[in-house]
Design a protein around this motif. Sequence first.
Motif, PDB file in Angstrom:
ATOM      1  N   PRO A 352       0.816  -1.223   0.000  1.00 48.48           N
ATOM      2  CA  PRO A 352       0.000   0.000   0.000  1.00 48.48           C
ATOM      3  C   PRO A 352       0.847   1.268   0.000  1.00 48.48           C
ATOM      4  O   PRO A 352       1.960   1.299   0.532  1.00 48.48           O
ATOM      5  N   VAL A 353       0.280   2.323  -0.570  1.00 49.51           N
ATOM      6  CA  VAL A 353       0.966   3.613  -0.624  1.00 49.51           C
ATOM      7  C   VAL A 353       1.248   4.136   0.780  1.00 49.51           C
ATOM      8  O   VAL A 353       2.324   4.685   1.052  1.00 49.51           O
ATOM      9  N   LEU A 354       0.276   3.975   1.701  1.00 50.72           N
ATOM     10  CA  LEU A 354       0.440   4.513   3.052  1.00 50.72           C
ATOM     11  C   LEU A 354       1.623   3.898   3.790  1.00 50.72           C
ATOM     12  O   LEU A 354       2.282   4.564   4.588  1.00 50.72           O
ATOM     13  N   PHE A 359       6.920   4.882   6.033  1.00 50.84           N
ATOM     14  CA  PHE A 359       8.292   4.371   6.030  1.00 50.84           C
ATOM     15  C   PHE A 359       9.285   5.478   5.694  1.00 50.84           C
ATOM     16  O   PHE A 359      10.303   5.658   6.377  1.00 50.84           O
ATOM     17  N   PHE A 360       9.001   6.238   4.620  1.00 50.27           N
ATOM     18  CA  PHE A 360       9.941   7.274   4.198  1.00 50.27           C
ATOM     19  C   PHE A 360       9.991   8.433   5.192  1.00 50.27           C
ATOM     20  O   PHE A 360      11.067   8.995   5.424  1.00 50.27           O
ATOM     21  N   TYR A 361       8.843   8.797   5.784  1.00 48.80           N
ATOM     22  CA  TYR A 361       8.825   9.971   6.661  1.00 48.80           C
ATOM     23  C   TYR A 361       9.232   9.658   8.098  1.00 48.80           C
ATOM     24  O   TYR A 361       9.854  10.485   8.768  1.00 48.80           O
ATOM     25  N   LEU A 380       8.854  10.795  -2.896  1.00 46.84           N
ATOM     26  CA  LEU A 380       9.344   9.423  -3.012  1.00 46.84           C
ATOM     27  C   LEU A 380       8.194   8.423  -2.959  1.00 46.84           C
ATOM     28  O   LEU A 380       8.157   7.455  -3.725  1.00 46.84           O
ATOM     29  N   THR A 381       7.250   8.665  -2.070  1.00 48.98           N
ATOM     30  CA  THR A 381       6.112   7.755  -1.929  1.00 48.98           C
ATOM     31  C   THR A 381       5.319   7.649  -3.229  1.00 48.98           C
ATOM     32  O   THR A 381       5.050   6.556  -3.734  1.00 48.98           O
ATOM     33  N   LYS A 445      -4.846  11.940  -7.422  1.00 47.87           N
ATOM     34  CA  LYS A 445      -5.799  11.529  -6.383  1.00 47.87           C
ATOM     35  C   LYS A 445      -5.104  10.835  -5.222  1.00 47.87           C
ATOM     36  O   LYS A 445      -5.474  11.015  -4.060  1.00 47.87           O
ATOM     37  N   ASP A 446      -4.086  10.034  -5.508  1.00 44.30           N
ATOM     38  CA  ASP A 446      -3.355   9.338  -4.443  1.00 44.30           C
ATOM     39  C   ASP A 446      -2.609  10.297  -3.530  1.00 44.30           C
ATOM     40  O   ASP A 446      -2.278   9.941  -2.392  1.00 44.30           O
ATOM     41  N   SER A 447      -2.338  11.509  -4.006  1.00 46.91           N
ATOM     42  CA  SER A 447      -1.639  12.476  -3.156  1.00 46.91           C
ATOM     43  C   SER A 447      -2.427  12.787  -1.887  1.00 46.91           C
ATOM     44  O   SER A 447      -1.854  13.228  -0.889  1.00 46.91           O
TER      45      SER A 447
END
Length: 503
Positions: A352-354, A359-361, A380-381, A445-447
Motif C-alpha cells: 500500500p501507498v500509506l 516508512f519514508f517519513y 518518493l512515496t 488523487k493518491d496524493s
Amino acid sequence: MPLRKVLGGTQSLSRWVAALLALLLGMAALAGTVVTTGAPAQASTISRAVKGKTFRIATDTTFAPFEFRDTTGELVGIDMDLIQQIAKTEGFKVEIQSLGFNAALQALTSKQADAVIAGMTITEDRKQVYDFTDPYFDSGVQMAIAKDNEEIKGYKDLKGAIVAVKTGSEGEAFAKRNASKYGYTVKAVDQSSTMYEMVKSGNAQAVIDDYPVLAYGITQGNGLKTVTAKVRGGSYGVAVNKGQNQDFVAAFNEGLAKMKTDGTYNKLLKKYLGGQGTTGKGAAAHKLSFFGLVRQSFPALMLGLKNTLLITAMAFVIALLIGIILGLWRVSPNRILSWVARIYVAIFRGTPVLVWAFFFYLGVPQLIGHKISIWLAGALTLSLNSGAYLVEIVRGAIQSVDTGQMEGARSLGLTRRMALRRVILPQAVRIATPSIINQLVIMLKDSSLLLAIGFGELLYQAQQIYAANFRVTETLFMVGVIYFVAITLLTWLANILDKRMNR
C-alpha cells in the motif's frame, strides 16, 4: 506506419513530458502562494540551555479547542498559544508539525520531532516511554448523544450501543474501562469530527470525549448534546523521548510557572473555554451560509490545491523517468536488468501507498539518523509507487509495436539500440500516452493519502476547516468539486497535448 514517418518522431516524448509538466506547474501557480509563519522569540529571563534553539513540536491536526486552524489558516488553540507564549518568554523557537496524534507520537519516536503537545494525558504506561513536563491542563470526560435523541439519558442506557471515541484519548481509556459494565461496543477513530458525524448519521449512538473538546464542538453546532456530568480525569502534559530534551522540559516548566503567576495562563484558558466550558476564539455567532463557507474556506483550499499539484508534478517527473528506464530494462535481453525491474514492480505494486509514506517519513530517519523533508517523503512515496505501474505501461507499449518494425529497421543497417530509439520508442510513446495520462490522474488523487503524515494537500486542508466548524459534508463537497474540476481540466489539456505531439 511508414518507416520514414516514424524516424521523424524521435523527439515527441521529451516535448510531451515537458509540456505536461508545464501544465501542472502552471495550475499550481494559479492555485495560490505558500504562506509561512514563524515563531517570535524575545529575550526575557531566558535559560541559557535553550536560548536561540529551535524545537520541532509535533501536534494533532484536529483537536479543538487545543489545536485547530482558524479562518485564516493559522494553527491556534490552547496548546498552540501556550507553547508559543512559553517559547517567547524563554527565548527559544518552535517549528510546529501538524501530523495527527498517532503520527505525532511516531514522529517523536523516530526523532522527526523533539516533543509532542496534543492534549496528551499523562499515564503510568506512557511514563515508561516518555518524559513529561509539568501538567498544564486538568481534563475529564463526558458523554454526548445526538441532540434529537431522547432515549439515552446516561451510561446505563448504552446496552447494545456503539460508542465512538478518539484513538489515544482519555475518552477512549474511560470508554474501554466501562464497556463491559454497561454493555456497549467501543469504536475508535482518528478525529473528533469523525466521531460526531458517526453519531449524527446513526453509525454510533454516543460519543465519549474530553469535556473541553465536546464543549467547543457543541458551541460550533456539531449537532450533539451532553447527558452526563464531567468525570474527573487525568492531566495533559508535553511529551519528549525518555531521557532526551530535558532542557526543553525545564524551560517549558519554568515558562508555565511564570504564566500561572502573572495570570496569563488563566486568560488563555478563558479565551478558549470561557467561564462555563464555552469557547471564545472560534465560536460562531451565527451559522454561515454555504456560500459564506465557500468564501471563508477558499484561501486554505487553494493552498491545498497548490500543494497537491506541486507534489504531483514532482512525483510525476521522477515516476516517468523510472518508468522509462526500468521499462527498457524489463524488455532487455540482459537477464539481470530484467529481473531488477521485475522485483521493483512486484514490491511497489504489492504494497500500500500509506506503508511507504510512513516508512519514508518516519522509518528512514531512524535508519539514517537524519530528518527527511515531508516534501521529499511525499515525492518518493508517490513516484516509486506510480513508477512501478509506469514500468508496466512502457513495457506493454514497447511489446505492442509490431515486430516487423524492428526487422525492417535492422534490414536498413540500424543497430538494435538505434532501431529501438528511432523506430520502436516513437511508436511506443503513441501507444502509451493514454495510459500515462490515466496514471497521472491516479497519482493526483493518491496524493490525498499524504495527509496521514501531515502533508498540507487539499484533503488535509479540508480536515483543518471542518475540525474547527464541524461542517463536514459541505466541506467535503467543496473538495470533491475542486478535485473534479482540476482532474477534468488536466485530462482535457493533456489530451490536447497528446494529439498535437503525436499527430
